[in-house]
Structures are given as structure tokens and as C-alpha cells.
Design an enzyme around this catalytic site. Structure first.
Site, PDB file in Angstrom:
ATOM      1  N   PRO A  23     -22.336 -24.800  -9.112  1.00 24.82           N
ATOM      2  CA  PRO A  23     -23.154 -23.904  -9.933  1.00 24.82           C
ATOM      3  C   PRO A  23     -22.282 -22.917 -10.689  1.00 24.82           C
ATOM      4  O   PRO A  23     -21.434 -22.235 -10.101  1.00 24.82           O
ATOM      5  CB  PRO A  23     -24.044 -23.191  -8.903  1.00 24.82           C
ATOM      6  CG  PRO A  23     -23.348 -23.358  -7.600  1.00 24.82           C
ATOM      7  CD  PRO A  23     -22.538 -24.605  -7.674  1.00 24.82           C
ATOM      8  N   TYR A 185     -22.542 -11.479  -3.398  1.00 30.99           N
ATOM      9  CA  TYR A 185     -23.941 -11.248  -3.729  1.00 30.99           C
ATOM     10  C   TYR A 185     -24.722 -10.893  -2.458  1.00 30.99           C
ATOM     11  O   TYR A 185     -24.142 -10.737  -1.391  1.00 30.99           O
ATOM     12  CB  TYR A 185     -24.502 -12.455  -4.485  1.00 30.99           C
ATOM     13  CG  TYR A 185     -23.761 -12.658  -5.797  1.00 30.99           C
ATOM     14  CD1 TYR A 185     -23.732 -11.648  -6.762  1.00 30.99           C
ATOM     15  CD2 TYR A 185     -23.051 -13.821  -6.066  1.00 30.99           C
ATOM     16  CE1 TYR A 185     -23.034 -11.789  -7.947  1.00 30.99           C
ATOM     17  CE2 TYR A 185     -22.339 -13.977  -7.256  1.00 30.99           C
ATOM     18  CZ  TYR A 185     -22.335 -12.950  -8.188  1.00 30.99           C
ATOM     19  OH  TYR A 185     -21.626 -13.089  -9.357  1.00 30.99           O
ATOM     20  N   ARG A 334     -14.926 -25.217 -13.236  1.00 28.28           N
ATOM     21  CA  ARG A 334     -14.358 -25.092 -14.580  1.00 28.28           C
ATOM     22  C   ARG A 334     -13.826 -26.413 -15.113  1.00 28.28           C
ATOM     23  O   ARG A 334     -13.814 -26.635 -16.332  1.00 28.28           O
ATOM     24  CB  ARG A 334     -13.258 -24.028 -14.561  1.00 28.28           C
ATOM     25  CG  ARG A 334     -13.794 -22.660 -14.193  1.00 28.28           C
ATOM     26  CD  ARG A 334     -12.741 -21.582 -14.233  1.00 28.28           C
ATOM     27  NE  ARG A 334     -13.287 -20.333 -13.724  1.00 28.28           N
ATOM     28  CZ  ARG A 334     -12.686 -19.157 -13.851  1.00 28.28           C
ATOM     29  NH1 ARG A 334     -11.511 -19.067 -14.462  1.00 28.28           N
ATOM     30  NH2 ARG A 334     -13.247 -18.072 -13.360  1.00 28.28           N
TER      31      ARG A 334
END
Length: 364
Positions: A23, A185, A334
Site C-alpha cells: 500500500p 499511525y 516504490r
């Protein structure tokens, strides 16, 4: 057949190969109004290109379970029917191409309300900002908003939002849900003593700091079909204990193994093993495959399948990770941005069968 291009089955779901798309946020949704958090043509083109490129599983970027959970104002969301319907267009194409559609559900906590990377990654201005929340009123760094400490009632509300988003993910056509417990997070903020200063049942001991994560897992597992797999992304270390010059207590690889046992007992099927992200200013020794050792340790010591991620760029490197038993799949980030057809190129180089669509196969 190569390990990289061997199908992989979890519960009732078979993924056609072990080359999966990690993701990666696109920060490309509308920021307000009826289109807020809604997938658009950019998202469709982005994800369908990687399906055409041969990825076996695509995990759609971190998708917020509430407006306040967005990393940036332009993040995808899954808190209303409009968002659900827009994502169905993407999952339908991926499924038609033989790629399994998955989605990562998350809440940014104290790292919410930040700018897109190409605008600097700092906090958004007051016209776009909202009150961020966290386990404790401790900002990510001195430049970020000071979050409000969550009440127990608010914590339970967020647990419910994760479960609701999982139900919407199913309605949108996804076959895998991943819970974002990494990269600083909200779930990671509860796990790490660097960000969790609470003194109630959600802070202090390992059992208390993992309580929120496990409650989210239990709620989502109850909402998600038993025949479909549930993933959990973890930062295996905060990279504090590995630095002898840093005397702080952080989340460690040993903690991750211990958590993995708890995740397995609650129905998690695979751990997506990353590292870092809890706060700025921590030195991370990056290099090719620098996180693979953590995936190997979690896999061997917990018995849970793992996916390895982080500077995996070469097909033979990826093949070796699987052949050596370090992980069950590799997640490319990436590298798939640079080369959407990496899976086809890897298959050719390793002598495996390619999955070109008919529209391309006749010409290549």
C-alpha cells in the site's frame, strides 16, 4: 516453478503469485465535499496498471476509517457509500485480470492532518486542519499538531469504525483486509512506549499497550468473512533499542514476535513486516532488504506467515527471500511505482510463466 511465481493460499483465497503490491498513498482524492475520500480516475489508472503488470495481490493504499483518521486531507476513505461504490470499479477490474484486490485500513492518529509529500509533509494550515487524536497528548515532533488524548469511549468508537470499514471493504469487492499497525499511525502509537504515556488499561504494560490493536483485530475479524484472510502490518522495531546511543524504551522485535502470537490466536493470517515511523530523528540503517530479517524472525518464532518489504528491487533477491524461508511473499512499493510491469520482467528472468493480458501477449 520458482517460489516467487508459485500460487499461495490463505483460508479459501488463492493468490496467483508471491509478488504483491504494498500500500502506497497517492494523496489524490478530493479534500472536501461529496468527493472527499473518494477514489477517482487517478486511482483507477494507478491500480489497474499494476494489475496489468502482473501483481498477484494489490493492497490499496492506507484508507481512513473516519475523516479524522486521514493522513492528509486528500486520502482515500471508507466511511460512506459513495466511497464504497467508487472502489468497486477498481476491484472489478483487478478481479477480471486475475489479481486479488486488497485494502489497508488505517487511522493516522497524531500523524493526521499533514500535507502531501510534494508539499513538504508538514502539518496542514488552519483552513484544512482538524483536531488530531492519539493515545496521549504527545505530538509526533515539535512541528506537528498536539493531539488530544483519546477517552476510552472514543477508543471504542474507533474500534467500531474499523469494523464498519471492513464491512464496506467487502461490499466494495475486496478479498483481503490489512490493518495498518505500523509507521507511527494510531495502532502503532498505542503499541510504542515512545508515544503511549497512558496510565489506564490502554497504557503501561505490554498487555495494556497492545489492547487497542487486539480489540481492532477482534472487531474486524468478526465483521470480515471467515473464509477470507486478514493481514496486519507492523513496524517490527522503532529502531531505538538497536541504537546504543538512544536510551529510550521503544517497541522492539521481541515485542513484535510476542504480538504476533496474539494476532495468530485472534485470526490474523499474515503479518506484513515493516519498521520505524513512530517519531522523527531516529537513525535507520537502510539498505537492500534491510527489513527482511524481521520478517524471518516473526515467521520462525510465531508460526505466522509473513510478507517482507523494504528495498526489494531485484527478482533474484526476491526469489532468494522466499526460497530461504525468510517470508511467504514479497511486497514491492516504490519499485512498482518505477516499473508497473516488474512481475512480468521478473517472471521472464526467472523462467516462470508470464501473465500478460491478451492485448499485450501477442506483441511481446
Amino acid at each position: 516453478m520458482t517460489a516467487l511465481f508459485t500460487p499461495y493460499t490463505l483460508r479459501s483465497l488463492t493468490i496467483p503469485n508471491r509478488v504483491w503490491m504494498a500500500p502506497m498513498d497517492q494523496y489524490s482524492a478530493e479534500v472536501s465535499g461529496p468527493g472527499a475520500g473518494v477514489a477517482n480516475d487517478w486511482h483507477f489508472a494507478h491500480y489497474t496498471a499494476r494489475a496489468t503488470g502482473g501483481a498477484g495481490l494489490i493492497l490499496v493504499e492506507a484508507t481512513a476509517v473516519s475523516p479524522e483518521g486521514r493522513i492528509s486531507p486528500a486520502d482515500l476513505g471508507l466511511w460512506n457509500d459513495t466511497q464504497t461504490e467508487a472502489l468497486r470499479r477498481i476491484t472489478s477490474f483487478l478481479t477480471e485480470r486475475g489479481t486479488v484486490p486488497g485494502i489497508q485500513l488505517g487511522h493516522a492518529g497524531r500523524k493526521a492532518a499533514t500535507e502531501r509529500p510534494w508539499r513538504g509533509n508538514g502539518p496542514v494550515g488552519p483552513e484544512e486542519a482538524w483536531q488530531t487524536v492519539a493515545p496521549s497528548a504527545v505530538p509526533y515532533n515539535e512541528d506537528h499538531h498536539v493531539p488530544a488524548e483519546l477517552t476510552v469511549e472514543q477508543i471504542q468508537e474507533i474500534v467500531g469504525q474499523f469494523a464498519d470499514a471492513a464491512r464496506r471493504a467487502l461490499a466494495a469487492g475486496f478479498r483481503v483486509v490489512e490493518l495498518h499497525g505500523a509507521h507511527g499511525y494510531l495502532i502503532h502509537q498505542f503499541l510504542s512506549p515512545l508515544s503511549n504515556r497512558r496510565t489506564d488499561r490502554y497504557g503501561g504494560s505490554f498487555e495494556n499497550r497492545t489492547r487497542f490493536a487486539l480489540e481492532v483485530v477482534e472487531a474486524v475479524r468478526a465483521a470480515w468473512p471467515q473464509e477470507l484472510p486478514l493481514f496486519f502490518r507492523v513496524s517490527a522495531t522503532d529502531w531505538v533499542t538497536e541504537n546504543p546511543e538512544d536510551g529510550r524504551d521503544g517497541w522492539t522485535a521481541g515485542d513484535t514476535v510476542r504480538l504476533a502470537h496474539e494476532l495468530r490466536a485472534r485470526g490474523v493470517d499474515l503479518v506484513d513486516v515493516s519498521t520505524g515511523g513512530i517519531t522523527s530523528g531516529i537513525r535507520i540503517p537502510t539498505g537492500p532488504g534491510y527489513q527482511v530479517a524481521f520478517a524471518r524472525r516473526v515467521r520462525r518464532e510465531s508460526g505466522l506467515p509473513t510478507a517482507a518489504v523494504g528495498l526489494i528491487t531485484d527478482p533474484r533477491q526476491a526469489e532468494k527471500i522466499l526460497a530461504d524461508g525468510d517470508a511467504d511473499a514479497v511486497l514491492l512499493g516504490r519499485e512498482l511505482l518505477r516499473d508497473p510491469h516488474w512481475p512480468h520482467r521478473a517472471a521472464a528472468g526467472l523462467g516462470a510463466a508470464k501473465r500478460f493480458p491478451d492485448q499485450y501477449a501477442w506483441a511481446v
